[in-house]
Design a protein around this motif. Structure first.
Motif, PDB file in Angstrom:
ATOM      1  N   THR A   1       0.821  -1.205   0.000  1.00 47.47           N
ATOM      2  CA  THR A   1       0.000   0.000   0.000  1.00 47.47           C
ATOM      3  C   THR A   1       0.856   1.257   0.000  1.00 47.47           C
ATOM      4  O   THR A   1       1.803   1.384   0.785  1.00 47.47           O
ATOM      5  N   VAL A   2       0.520   2.188  -0.864  1.00 49.99           N
ATOM      6  CA  VAL A   2       1.235   3.461  -0.967  1.00 49.99           C
ATOM      7  C   VAL A   2       0.474   4.519  -0.180  1.00 49.99           C
ATOM      8  O   VAL A   2      -0.725   4.733  -0.405  1.00 49.99           O
ATOM      9  N   GLY A   3       1.156   5.172   0.751  1.00 49.24           N
ATOM     10  CA  GLY A   3       0.502   6.183   1.571  1.00 49.24           C
ATOM     11  C   GLY A   3      -0.590   5.567   2.428  1.00 49.24           C
ATOM     12  O   GLY A   3      -0.451   4.449   2.948  1.00 49.24           O
ATOM     13  N   THR A   4      -1.704   6.264   2.534  1.00 50.31           N
ATOM     14  CA  THR A   4      -2.799   5.751   3.352  1.00 50.31           C
ATOM     15  C   THR A   4      -3.549   4.611   2.664  1.00 50.31           C
ATOM     16  O   THR A   4      -4.235   3.817   3.315  1.00 50.31           O
ATOM     17  N   GLY A   5      -3.447   4.552   1.345  1.00 50.14           N
ATOM     18  CA  GLY A   5      -4.196   3.564   0.574  1.00 50.14           C
ATOM     19  C   GLY A   5      -5.618   3.996   0.273  1.00 50.14           C
ATOM     20  O   GLY A   5      -6.327   3.323  -0.479  1.00 50.14           O
ATOM     21  N   ARG A   6      -6.054   5.118   0.859  1.00 52.50           N
ATOM     22  CA  ARG A   6      -7.426   5.585   0.643  1.00 52.50           C
ATOM     23  C   ARG A   6      -7.540   6.580  -0.522  1.00 52.50           C
ATOM     24  O   ARG A   6      -8.646   6.900  -0.955  1.00 52.50           O
ATOM     25  N   GLN A   7      -6.425   7.053  -1.018  1.00 58.09           N
ATOM     26  CA  GLN A   7      -6.470   8.006  -2.121  1.00 58.09           C
ATOM     27  C   GLN A   7      -6.961   7.307  -3.399  1.00 58.09           C
ATOM     28  O   GLN A   7      -6.669   6.138  -3.645  1.00 58.09           O
ATOM     29  N   TRP A   8      -7.721   8.052  -4.201  1.00 60.32           N
ATOM     30  CA  TRP A   8      -8.312   7.490  -5.407  1.00 60.32           C
ATOM     31  C   TRP A   8      -7.347   7.512  -6.583  1.00 60.32           C
ATOM     32  O   TRP A   8      -6.579   8.460  -6.749  1.00 60.32           O
ATOM     33  N   LEU A   9      -7.419   6.492  -7.413  1.00 63.16           N
ATOM     34  CA  LEU A   9      -6.740   6.478  -8.702  1.00 63.16           C
ATOM     35  C   LEU A   9      -7.801   6.355  -9.789  1.00 63.16           C
ATOM     36  O   LEU A   9      -8.484   5.329  -9.886  1.00 63.16           O
ATOM     37  N   SER A  10      -7.946   7.407 -10.546  1.00 68.60           N
ATOM     38  CA  SER A  10      -8.852   7.391 -11.694  1.00 68.60           C
ATOM     39  C   SER A  10      -7.984   7.112 -12.915  1.00 68.60           C
ATOM     40  O   SER A  10      -7.233   7.970 -13.370  1.00 68.60           O
ATOM     41  N   TRP A  11      -8.085   5.915 -13.434  1.00 62.16           N
ATOM     42  CA  TRP A  11      -7.150   5.377 -14.419  1.00 62.16           C
ATOM     43  C   TRP A  11      -7.870   5.091 -15.738  1.00 62.16           C
ATOM     44  O   TRP A  11      -9.090   5.099 -15.816  1.00 62.16           O
ATOM     45  N   ILE A  12      -7.088   4.759 -16.790  1.00 60.06           N
ATOM     46  CA  ILE A  12      -7.659   4.363 -18.069  1.00 60.06           C
ATOM     47  C   ILE A  12      -6.611   3.614 -18.873  1.00 60.06           C
ATOM     48  O   ILE A  12      -5.417   3.945 -18.823  1.00 60.06           O
ATOM     49  N   HIS A  13      -7.017   2.579 -19.582  1.00 61.28           N
ATOM     50  CA  HIS A  13      -6.138   1.828 -20.478  1.00 61.28           C
ATOM     51  C   HIS A  13      -5.777   2.717 -21.663  1.00 61.28           C
ATOM     52  O   HIS A  13      -6.628   3.440 -22.192  1.00 61.28           O
ATOM     53  N   TRP A  14      -4.528   2.645 -22.127  1.00 61.57           N
ATOM     54  CA  TRP A  14      -4.100   3.531 -23.217  1.00 61.57           C
ATOM     55  C   TRP A  14      -4.916   3.312 -24.493  1.00 61.57           C
ATOM     56  O   TRP A  14      -5.158   4.260 -25.254  1.00 61.57           O
ATOM     57  N   LYS A  15      -5.379   2.091 -24.711  1.00 64.60           N
ATOM     58  CA  LYS A  15      -6.180   1.842 -25.915  1.00 64.60           C
ATOM     59  C   LYS A  15      -7.536   2.549 -25.831  1.00 64.60           C
ATOM     60  O   LYS A  15      -8.062   3.010 -26.854  1.00 64.60           O
ATOM     61  N   ASP A  16      -8.089   2.638 -24.628  1.00 67.62           N
ATOM     62  CA  ASP A  16      -9.339   3.373 -24.465  1.00 67.62           C
ATOM     63  C   ASP A  16      -9.111   4.877 -24.595  1.00 67.62           C
ATOM     64  O   ASP A  16     -10.025   5.611 -25.013  1.00 67.62           O
TER      65      ASP A  16
ATOM     66  N   LEU B   1     -10.427   3.275  -8.559  1.00 68.88           N
ATOM     67  CA  LEU B   1     -10.171   2.469  -7.365  1.00 68.88           C
ATOM     68  C   LEU B   1      -9.343   3.263  -6.365  1.00 68.88           C
ATOM     69  O   LEU B   1      -8.559   4.137  -6.743  1.00 68.88           O
ATOM     70  N   ARG B   2      -9.522   2.929  -5.084  1.00 68.26           N
ATOM     71  CA  ARG B   2      -8.607   3.475  -4.082  1.00 68.26           C
ATOM     72  C   ARG B   2      -7.256   2.780  -4.229  1.00 68.26           C
ATOM     73  O   ARG B   2      -7.172   1.643  -4.708  1.00 68.26           O
ATOM     74  N   MET B   3      -6.204   3.453  -3.810  1.00 63.31           N
ATOM     75  CA  MET B   3      -4.845   2.974  -4.030  1.00 63.31           C
ATOM     76  C   MET B   3      -4.615   1.566  -3.478  1.00 63.31           C
ATOM     77  O   MET B   3      -3.963   0.730  -4.123  1.00 63.31           O
ATOM     78  N   LYS B   4      -5.165   1.272  -2.318  1.00 61.67           N
ATOM     79  CA  LYS B   4      -4.938  -0.047  -1.725  1.00 61.67           C
ATOM     80  C   LYS B   4      -5.504  -1.136  -2.619  1.00 61.67           C
ATOM     81  O   LYS B   4      -4.847  -2.159  -2.884  1.00 61.67           O
ATOM     82  N   GLU B   5      -6.731  -0.947  -3.120  1.00 69.39           N
ATOM     83  CA  GLU B   5      -7.354  -1.935  -3.992  1.00 69.39           C
ATOM     84  C   GLU B   5      -6.655  -1.994  -5.343  1.00 69.39           C
ATOM     85  O   GLU B   5      -6.499  -3.068  -5.936  1.00 69.39           O
ATOM     86  N   PHE B   6      -6.212  -0.845  -5.819  1.00 68.24           N
ATOM     87  CA  PHE B   6      -5.475  -0.790  -7.079  1.00 68.24           C
ATOM     88  C   PHE B   6      -4.207  -1.639  -6.962  1.00 68.24           C
ATOM     89  O   PHE B   6      -3.912  -2.473  -7.837  1.00 68.24           O
ATOM     90  N   GLY B   7      -3.467  -1.440  -5.872  1.00 65.16           N
ATOM     91  CA  GLY B   7      -2.235  -2.190  -5.675  1.00 65.16           C
ATOM     92  C   GLY B   7      -2.474  -3.688  -5.566  1.00 65.16           C
ATOM     93  O   GLY B   7      -1.731  -4.502  -6.121  1.00 65.16           O
ATOM     94  N   LYS B   8      -3.499  -4.063  -4.869  1.00 63.81           N
ATOM     95  CA  LYS B   8      -3.817  -5.488  -4.727  1.00 63.81           C
ATOM     96  C   LYS B   8      -4.151  -6.111  -6.082  1.00 63.81           C
ATOM     97  O   LYS B   8      -3.771  -7.257  -6.356  1.00 63.81           O
ATOM     98  N   THR B   9      -4.838  -5.354  -6.932  1.00 63.11           N
ATOM     99  CA  THR B   9      -5.203  -5.872  -8.254  1.00 63.11           C
ATOM    100  C   THR B   9      -3.965  -6.035  -9.130  1.00 63.11           C
ATOM    101  O   THR B   9      -3.842  -7.010  -9.877  1.00 63.11           O
ATOM    102  N   VAL B  10      -3.036  -5.081  -9.037  1.00 63.73           N
ATOM    103  CA  VAL B  10      -1.767  -5.209  -9.761  1.00 63.73           C
ATOM    104  C   VAL B  10      -0.992  -6.424  -9.257  1.00 63.73           C
ATOM    105  O   VAL B  10      -0.444  -7.208 -10.047  1.00 63.73           O
ATOM    106  N   ALA B  11      -0.948  -6.613  -7.937  1.00 64.54           N
ATOM    107  CA  ALA B  11      -0.249  -7.764  -7.350  1.00 64.54           C
ATOM    108  C   ALA B  11      -0.840  -9.078  -7.859  1.00 64.54           C
ATOM    109  O   ALA B  11      -0.105 -10.008  -8.224  1.00 64.54           O
ATOM    110  N   ASP B  12      -2.155  -9.148  -7.907  1.00 63.88           N
ATOM    111  CA  ASP B  12      -2.808 -10.362  -8.395  1.00 63.88           C
ATOM    112  C   ASP B  12      -2.467 -10.619  -9.859  1.00 63.88           C
ATOM    113  O   ASP B  12      -2.222 -11.765 -10.262  1.00 63.88           O
ATOM    114  N   ALA B  13      -2.459  -9.559 -10.665  1.00 64.23           N
ATOM    115  CA  ALA B  13      -2.159  -9.711 -12.090  1.00 64.23           C
ATOM    116  C   ALA B  13      -0.744 -10.223 -12.319  1.00 64.23           C
ATOM    117  O   ALA B  13      -0.485 -10.951 -13.288  1.00 64.23           O
ATOM    118  N   LEU B  14       0.168  -9.839 -11.425  1.00 62.72           N
ATOM    119  CA  LEU B  14       1.569 -10.250 -11.543  1.00 62.72           C
ATOM    120  C   LEU B  14       1.890 -11.486 -10.705  1.00 62.72           C
ATOM    121  O   LEU B  14       3.040 -11.943 -10.704  1.00 62.72           O
TER     122      LEU B  14
END
Length: 302
Positions: free
Chosen positions: A191-206, A232-245
Protein backbone atom coordinates in the motif's frame (compact mmCIF):
# COMPACT_ATOMS: atom_id res chain seq x y z
CA UNK A 1 -9.89 12.84 -42.48
CA UNK A 2 -6.62 14.72 -42.38
CA UNK A 3 -5.36 15.02 -38.80
CA UNK A 4 -2.46 17.07 -37.45
CA UNK A 5 -0.89 15.94 -34.17
CA UNK A 6 1.48 17.96 -31.98
CA UNK A 7 3.27 15.60 -29.62
CA UNK A 8 2.68 12.71 -31.99
CA UNK A 9 5.84 10.82 -31.00
CA UNK A 10 4.89 10.47 -27.32
CA UNK A 11 3.07 7.61 -25.57
CA UNK A 12 -0.47 8.60 -26.55
CA UNK A 13 0.63 10.19 -29.83
CA UNK A 14 2.17 6.98 -31.15
CA UNK A 15 -0.97 5.01 -30.30
CA UNK A 16 -3.18 7.61 -31.97
CA UNK A 17 -1.04 7.73 -35.10
CA UNK A 18 -1.15 3.97 -35.58
CA UNK A 19 -4.89 3.89 -34.91
CA UNK A 20 -5.65 6.66 -37.40
CA UNK A 21 -3.46 5.12 -40.11
CA UNK A 22 -5.15 1.74 -39.61
CA UNK A 23 -8.49 3.50 -40.12
CA UNK A 24 -7.42 5.10 -43.40
CA UNK A 25 -6.90 8.65 -42.12
CA UNK A 26 -4.06 10.92 -43.19
CA UNK A 27 -1.77 12.01 -40.32
CA UNK A 28 0.60 14.98 -40.16
CA UNK A 29 2.92 15.07 -37.15
CA UNK A 30 4.34 18.42 -36.08
CA UNK A 31 7.97 17.89 -35.13
CA UNK A 32 10.99 19.95 -34.14
CA UNK A 33 13.16 17.77 -36.38
CA UNK A 34 13.93 19.18 -39.84
CA UNK A 35 14.88 15.84 -41.39
CA UNK A 36 12.20 13.41 -40.23
CA UNK A 37 10.53 11.50 -43.04
CA UNK A 38 8.07 8.64 -43.32
CA UNK A 39 7.73 5.72 -45.73
CA UNK A 40 4.00 5.45 -45.01
CA UNK A 41 1.95 7.05 -47.80
CA UNK A 42 -0.50 8.68 -45.38
CA UNK A 43 1.99 9.82 -42.72
CA UNK A 44 4.09 12.95 -42.99
CA UNK A 45 6.14 15.18 -40.70
CA UNK A 46 6.12 18.97 -40.66
CA UNK A 47 8.74 21.04 -38.87
CA UNK A 48 7.51 23.60 -36.36
CA UNK A 49 8.77 25.69 -33.42
CA UNK A 50 11.86 26.63 -35.43
CA UNK A 51 12.64 30.24 -36.33
CA UNK A 52 12.24 29.72 -40.07
CA UNK A 53 9.42 27.17 -39.92
CA UNK A 54 6.05 27.90 -41.53
CA UNK A 55 4.05 24.77 -40.71
CA UNK A 56 0.77 26.36 -41.76
CA UNK A 57 1.88 26.09 -45.40
CA UNK A 58 1.88 22.28 -45.13
CA UNK A 59 -1.38 21.92 -43.20
CA UNK A 60 -3.84 22.76 -45.93
CA UNK A 61 -6.94 20.63 -45.69
CA UNK A 62 -6.41 19.54 -42.08
CA UNK A 63 -9.75 18.69 -40.47
CA UNK A 64 -8.63 18.09 -36.86
CA UNK A 65 -5.73 19.41 -34.78
CA UNK A 66 -4.73 17.40 -31.71
CA UNK A 67 -2.36 18.92 -29.16
CA UNK A 68 -0.48 16.45 -26.94
CA UNK A 69 2.73 18.48 -26.71
CA UNK A 70 4.46 19.43 -23.47
CA UNK A 71 7.15 18.39 -21.01
CA UNK A 72 6.04 15.28 -19.11
CA UNK A 73 4.92 15.84 -15.52
CA UNK A 74 7.05 12.78 -14.72
CA UNK A 75 10.22 14.54 -15.84
CA UNK A 76 12.16 14.29 -12.60
CA UNK A 77 11.65 16.02 -9.27
CA UNK A 78 9.54 19.17 -9.50
CA UNK A 79 12.23 21.78 -9.08
CA UNK A 80 11.37 25.37 -9.98
CA UNK A 81 13.14 24.81 -13.31
CA UNK A 82 11.16 21.64 -14.11
CA UNK A 83 7.86 23.28 -13.15
CA UNK A 84 8.64 26.23 -15.39
CA UNK A 85 9.34 23.84 -18.27
CA UNK A 86 6.11 21.89 -17.68
CA UNK A 87 4.04 25.09 -17.82
CA UNK A 88 5.93 26.98 -20.53
CA UNK A 89 6.09 24.01 -22.90
CA UNK A 90 2.29 23.76 -22.81
CA UNK A 91 1.71 27.48 -23.12
CA UNK A 92 4.19 27.98 -25.96
CA UNK A 93 3.02 25.04 -28.07
CA UNK A 94 -0.63 25.96 -27.62
CA UNK A 95 0.04 29.59 -28.56
CA UNK A 96 1.78 28.42 -31.72
CA UNK A 97 -1.12 26.13 -32.64
CA UNK A 98 -3.53 29.01 -32.14
CA UNK A 99 -1.39 31.18 -34.41
CA UNK A 100 -1.35 28.46 -37.05
CA UNK A 101 -5.11 27.89 -36.90
CA UNK A 102 -5.81 31.62 -37.15
CA UNK A 103 -4.10 31.81 -40.55
CA UNK A 104 -5.36 28.48 -41.91
CA UNK A 105 -8.06 28.67 -44.58
CA UNK A 106 -10.19 26.72 -44.38
CA UNK A 107 -9.81 26.27 -40.65
CA UNK A 108 -9.93 22.85 -38.99
CA UNK A 109 -13.34 21.90 -37.68
CA UNK A 110 -12.06 20.51 -34.38
CA UNK A 111 -9.26 21.24 -31.90
CA UNK A 112 -8.59 18.56 -29.28
CA UNK A 113 -6.27 19.76 -26.52
CA UNK A 114 -4.80 17.38 -23.97
CA UNK A 115 -5.55 18.17 -20.34
CA UNK A 116 -5.62 16.31 -17.02
CA UNK A 117 -7.91 15.40 -14.14
CA UNK A 118 -5.31 17.09 -11.97
CA UNK A 119 -7.41 20.24 -12.45
CA UNK A 120 -9.80 18.96 -9.75
CA UNK A 121 -9.15 19.28 -6.03
CA UNK A 122 -7.61 16.25 -4.39
CA UNK A 123 -10.14 14.51 -2.16
CA UNK A 124 -10.92 11.13 -0.62
CA UNK A 125 -14.66 11.85 -0.56
CA UNK A 126 -15.71 14.04 -3.49
CA UNK A 127 -16.73 12.75 -6.92
CA UNK A 128 -15.90 14.86 -9.98
CA UNK A 129 -17.65 15.09 -13.33
CA UNK A 130 -16.91 17.47 -16.17
CA UNK A 131 -19.22 20.15 -14.78
CA UNK A 132 -17.51 20.10 -11.36
CA UNK A 133 -16.03 23.50 -10.57
CA UNK A 134 -14.05 22.46 -7.49
CA UNK A 135 -10.70 23.05 -9.09
CA UNK A 136 -7.49 22.76 -7.12
CA UNK A 137 -4.89 25.44 -6.38
CA UNK A 138 -1.75 23.27 -6.42
CA UNK A 139 0.86 23.41 -9.19
CA UNK A 140 -0.71 20.76 -11.41
CA UNK A 141 -4.23 22.18 -11.11
CA UNK A 142 -3.15 25.73 -11.94
CA UNK A 143 -1.06 24.46 -14.87
CA UNK A 144 -4.03 22.56 -16.32
CA UNK A 145 -6.37 25.51 -15.78
CA UNK A 146 -3.95 27.87 -17.53
CA UNK A 147 -3.60 25.41 -20.42
CA UNK A 148 -7.34 24.97 -20.90
CA UNK A 149 -8.03 28.70 -20.70
CA UNK A 150 -5.47 29.37 -23.41
CA UNK A 151 -6.75 26.56 -25.65
CA UNK A 152 -10.28 27.94 -25.34
CA UNK A 153 -9.26 30.81 -27.64
CA UNK A 154 -9.78 28.38 -30.53
CA UNK A 155 -13.51 28.66 -29.89
CA UNK A 156 -13.44 32.30 -30.98
CA UNK A 157 -12.15 31.06 -34.35
CA UNK A 158 -15.29 28.98 -34.78
CA UNK A 159 -13.43 25.74 -34.05
CA UNK A 160 -15.08 23.10 -31.87
CA UNK A 161 -12.71 22.70 -28.91
CA UNK A 162 -12.39 19.70 -26.62
CA UNK A 163 -10.21 19.37 -23.49
CA UNK A 164 -9.41 15.69 -22.92
CA UNK A 165 -8.69 15.44 -19.20
CA UNK A 166 -6.47 12.38 -18.91
CA UNK A 167 -6.50 10.18 -15.85
CA UNK A 168 -3.65 7.80 -14.98
CA UNK A 169 -2.89 6.18 -18.33
CA UNK A 170 -1.89 2.51 -18.15
CA UNK A 171 0.40 0.76 -20.62
CA UNK A 172 2.94 -2.03 -20.30
CA UNK A 173 6.13 -0.08 -20.98
CA UNK A 174 5.00 3.55 -20.81
CA UNK A 175 2.68 5.63 -18.66
CA UNK A 176 2.33 5.17 -14.90
CA UNK A 177 2.04 1.37 -14.72
CA UNK A 178 5.73 0.39 -15.03
CA UNK A 179 6.65 2.46 -11.95
CA UNK A 180 3.63 1.15 -10.01
CA UNK A 181 4.35 -2.45 -10.98
CA UNK A 182 8.12 -2.48 -10.38
CA UNK A 183 7.99 -2.97 -6.57
CA UNK A 184 5.60 -5.88 -7.06
CA UNK A 185 7.89 -7.48 -9.63
CA UNK A 186 10.63 -7.25 -6.99
CA UNK A 187 8.34 -8.82 -4.36
CA UNK A 188 8.33 -5.52 -2.47
CA UNK A 189 4.94 -4.04 -3.36
CA UNK A 190 2.36 -2.81 -0.91
CA UNK A 191 0.00 0.00 0.00
CA UNK A 192 1.23 3.46 -0.97
CA UNK A 193 0.50 6.18 1.57
CA UNK A 194 -2.80 5.75 3.35
CA UNK A 195 -4.20 3.56 0.57
CA UNK A 196 -7.43 5.59 0.64
CA UNK A 197 -6.47 8.01 -2.12
CA UNK A 198 -8.31 7.49 -5.41
CA UNK A 199 -6.74 6.48 -8.70
CA UNK A 200 -8.85 7.39 -11.69
CA UNK A 201 -7.15 5.38 -14.42
CA UNK A 202 -7.66 4.36 -18.07
CA UNK A 203 -6.14 1.83 -20.48
CA UNK A 204 -4.10 3.53 -23.22
CA UNK A 205 -6.18 1.84 -25.91
CA UNK A 206 -9.34 3.37 -24.46
CA UNK A 207 -7.59 6.77 -24.49
CA UNK A 208 -7.00 6.42 -28.22
CA UNK A 209 -10.56 5.24 -28.87
CA UNK A 210 -12.00 8.02 -26.69
CA UNK A 211 -10.09 10.71 -28.58
CA UNK A 212 -11.39 9.25 -31.83
CA UNK A 213 -14.90 9.30 -30.31
CA UNK A 214 -14.53 12.99 -29.39
CA UNK A 215 -13.21 13.75 -32.86
CA UNK A 216 -16.18 12.16 -34.61
CA UNK A 217 -18.98 13.21 -32.24
CA UNK A 218 -19.69 16.83 -33.08
CA UNK A 219 -21.94 17.25 -30.02
CA UNK A 220 -18.93 16.96 -27.73
CA UNK A 221 -17.10 20.13 -26.72
CA UNK A 222 -15.39 21.47 -23.60
CA UNK A 223 -13.91 19.19 -20.93
CA UNK A 224 -14.10 15.40 -21.27
CA UNK A 225 -12.79 13.11 -18.52
CA UNK A 226 -10.77 10.28 -20.04
CA UNK A 227 -10.97 7.80 -17.18
CA UNK A 228 -12.43 4.34 -16.62
CA UNK A 229 -15.94 4.25 -15.12
CA UNK A 230 -14.46 2.24 -12.24
CA UNK A 231 -11.78 4.21 -10.33
CA UNK A 232 -10.17 2.47 -7.36
CA UNK A 233 -8.61 3.48 -4.08
CA UNK A 234 -4.84 2.97 -4.03
CA UNK A 235 -4.94 -0.05 -1.73
CA UNK A 236 -7.35 -1.94 -3.99
CA UNK A 237 -5.47 -0.79 -7.08
CA UNK A 238 -2.23 -2.19 -5.68
CA UNK A 239 -3.82 -5.49 -4.73
CA UNK A 240 -5.20 -5.87 -8.25
CA UNK A 241 -1.77 -5.21 -9.76
CA UNK A 242 -0.25 -7.76 -7.35
CA UNK A 243 -2.81 -10.36 -8.40
CA UNK A 244 -2.16 -9.71 -12.09
CA UNK A 245 1.57 -10.25 -11.54
CA UNK A 246 1.08 -13.14 -9.11
CA UNK A 247 3.01 -11.24 -6.45
CA UNK A 248 2.35 -10.42 -2.78
CA UNK A 249 0.96 -7.08 -1.61
CA UNK A 250 2.63 -6.58 1.73
CA UNK A 251 5.38 -3.93 2.12
CA UNK A 252 3.81 -0.45 2.61
CA UNK A 253 5.34 2.76 1.30
CA UNK A 254 4.61 5.38 3.98
CA UNK A 255 3.64 8.92 3.05
CA UNK A 256 6.55 10.61 4.80
CA UNK A 257 9.09 8.52 2.88
CA UNK A 258 7.52 9.33 -0.47
CA UNK A 259 7.33 13.03 0.36
CA UNK A 260 11.02 12.97 1.21
CA UNK A 261 11.83 11.14 -2.02
CA UNK A 262 9.58 12.99 -4.44
CA UNK A 263 8.95 16.35 -2.81
CA UNK A 264 5.99 18.28 -4.25
CA UNK A 265 5.63 15.66 -6.99
CA UNK A 266 4.46 13.15 -4.33
CA UNK A 267 0.95 14.58 -4.83
CA UNK A 268 0.71 12.34 -7.90
CA UNK A 269 0.73 9.17 -5.76
CA UNK A 270 -0.34 10.32 -2.30
CA UNK A 271 -3.43 12.30 -3.27
CA UNK A 272 -6.02 11.74 -5.94
CA UNK A 273 -9.50 12.35 -7.26
CA UNK A 274 -12.55 10.16 -7.81
CA UNK A 275 -13.39 11.14 -11.40
CA UNK A 276 -16.13 9.78 -13.66
CA UNK A 277 -16.32 9.85 -17.50
CA UNK A 278 -19.81 11.32 -17.67
CA UNK A 279 -19.54 12.91 -21.12
CA UNK A 280 -18.21 9.72 -22.71
CA UNK A 281 -20.95 7.65 -21.11
CA UNK A 282 -23.70 10.08 -22.10
CA UNK A 283 -22.51 9.98 -25.72
CA UNK A 284 -22.55 6.17 -25.84
CA UNK A 285 -18.82 5.48 -25.70
CA UNK A 286 -18.10 1.85 -24.84
CA UNK A 287 -14.98 1.10 -22.82
CA UNK A 288 -13.02 -1.90 -24.05
CA UNK A 289 -11.39 -2.18 -20.61
CA UNK A 290 -13.84 -0.86 -17.99
CA UNK A 291 -12.28 -2.63 -14.98
CA UNK A 292 -8.67 -2.72 -13.85
CA UNK A 293 -8.69 -6.51 -14.07
CA UNK A 294 -9.72 -6.27 -17.73
CA UNK A 295 -7.03 -3.68 -18.44
CA UNK A 296 -4.20 -5.56 -16.74
CA UNK A 297 -5.11 -8.85 -18.41
CA UNK A 298 -4.79 -7.16 -21.80
CA UNK A 299 -1.63 -5.23 -20.94
CA UNK A 300 0.29 -8.21 -19.56
CA UNK A 301 -0.77 -10.42 -22.46
CA UNK A 302 0.67 -7.97 -25.01
Amino acid sequence: MKIAIAGGTGFVGKGLTNYFLENEHEVVILTRSEEKTSSHPRLSYVTWLKESAQPELALSGVDVVINLAGTSINSGRWTDEVKESILKSRVNTTKELLRIMKVMEPKPSTFINASAIGIYQTSEDATYREDSLNHGDDFLATTVSTWENLASEAESLGIRTVYTRFGIILGKDEGALPAIAMPYKLFAGGTVGTGRQWLSWIHWKDVVRAIDHCMNNTDIKGPVNLVSPHPLRMKEFGKTVADALNRPHWIPAPSFALKALLGEKSILVLEGQHVLPTVLQHTNFTFAYPTLKDALEDIYEE
